[in-house]
Motif scaffolding. Sequence first.
Motif, mmCIF file in Angstrom:
data_model
loop_
_atom_site.group_PDB
_atom_site.id
_atom_site.type_symbol
_atom_site.label_atom_id
_atom_site.label_comp_id
_atom_site.label_asym_id
_atom_site.label_seq_id
_atom_site.Cartn_x
_atom_site.Cartn_y
_atom_site.Cartn_z
ATOM 1 N N UNK A 194 0.836 -1.197 0.000
ATOM 2 C CA UNK A 194 0.000 0.000 0.000
ATOM 3 C C UNK A 194 0.869 1.244 0.000
ATOM 4 N N UNK A 195 2.039 1.205 0.641
ATOM 5 C CA UNK A 195 2.965 2.339 0.619
ATOM 6 C C UNK A 195 3.292 2.716 -0.824
ATOM 7 N N UNK A 196 3.607 1.731 -1.638
ATOM 8 C CA UNK A 196 3.932 1.970 -3.038
ATOM 9 C C UNK A 196 2.719 2.460 -3.808
ATOM 10 N N UNK A 197 1.558 1.880 -3.524
ATOM 11 C CA UNK A 197 0.341 2.257 -4.239
ATOM 12 C C UNK A 197 0.018 3.736 -4.051
ATOM 13 N N UNK A 198 0.181 4.235 -2.831
ATOM 14 C CA UNK A 198 -0.119 5.638 -2.552
ATOM 15 C C UNK A 198 0.777 6.551 -3.391
ATOM 16 N N UNK A 259 4.943 8.398 2.089
ATOM 17 C CA UNK A 259 4.010 9.455 2.455
ATOM 18 C C UNK A 259 3.162 8.985 3.619
ATOM 19 N N UNK A 260 3.229 9.683 4.738
ATOM 20 C CA UNK A 260 2.393 9.353 5.883
ATOM 21 C C UNK A 260 0.936 9.722 5.562
ATOM 22 N N UNK A 261 -0.019 8.839 5.855
ATOM 23 C CA UNK A 261 -1.429 9.152 5.570
ATOM 24 C C UNK A 261 -1.931 10.409 6.261
ATOM 25 N N UNK A 262 -1.261 10.831 7.319
ATOM 26 C CA UNK A 262 -1.701 12.010 8.063
ATOM 27 C C UNK A 262 -1.152 13.319 7.509
ATOM 28 N N UNK A 263 -0.287 13.249 6.492
ATOM 29 C CA UNK A 263 0.389 14.454 6.048
ATOM 30 C C UNK A 263 -0.566 15.538 5.529
#
Length: 371
Positions: A194-198, A259-263
Amino acid sequence: MTVLAERSAAPSNIAPMPAITRLVGVGTAVSGAPVSQTELLDLMRIDDPRTRSVFLNSAIDQRHLTLPEPDAAGIRQPEPQGDLLDKHKRITVEMGSAALQTCLKRIGASLAEVRHLCCVTSTGFLTPGLSALMIRELGLDPHCSRSDVVGMGCNAGLNALNVVAGWSATHPGELAVVLCAEACSAAYAIDGSMRTAVVNSLFGDGAAALALVADGPGADAPTPPGPRLLKTASLLITDALEAMRYDWDREQGRFSFFLDPQIPYVVGAHAEIVVDRLLAGTGLRRSDIGHWLVHSGGKKVIDAVVVNLGLSRHDVRHTIGVLRDYGNVSSGSFLFSYERLVEEAVARPGEYGVLMTMGPGSTIETALVQW
């Protein structure tokens, strides 16, 4: 010039501020073929519903990417880091050359007139830097002053503007160029995380060039028209230093972006702080700003900035349009929006604008301009 163009739109209670330099021209370029999010999912054979939803809910219609060629089985395999660095070098020089020449053509300037070139890139590492490669590629004067801004990410276009504005102010009448060239497809990882997908759902290839000329007693000719750069302001959010980063993935043996989801919420919550600092002492309020050119960082980032600054969707129409048509092209995104504003020809003399970029650090950069 018409009467309408001559009438100042500046608030009457604002004292004139001295200009640092002027933004006199802009040009952009892209690389590779445009590919829609649906096409990209099919090309990369992504079937997982959760991953597909990240791509399809991104508010991006298409991006320009240079993807690896499929193997005999039709599968696009991950590229070794060395191949990605080669791709970065080739694409940034190609796009950068096109963007710079477009910029100069629009203001009727020649390559020989460029006296300072500052190149920005974060999607690969080059030594000698991109500025040296561009000077050789385009046949610029080898005595041309140059600088390179590397590793600062999506906010770096305004960091470069700040640096070059200082050079420009001490060399009135001479032409300087900020060139942002980001081969984001040279920073792609291909795996099922999921990190890569984002990351893969968001970034596209693009380059943008901005020409600067300062007024001053040493200028031999009148400065070309363009908004005056008045002031800059920055904010480093140290508590979110790891929220956006480009580091080594030991499992894949390559660099990988995180990318942190909270950014989006972190950036949104701090946008008001840095804009208020930018306007402090000017007598301007946010409501006095007629034009907002915000980095196309992603749908959630744009939404967070809009909410926290009390902006309208119209205020960020070009930010939204650039994200839709190109994705996040990193450091040059705000210049793609600026180009659209220039082409729109709605900015009137006296009106103010705010440029805003966000990136690793986490950092927010801003600049105040006046037409």
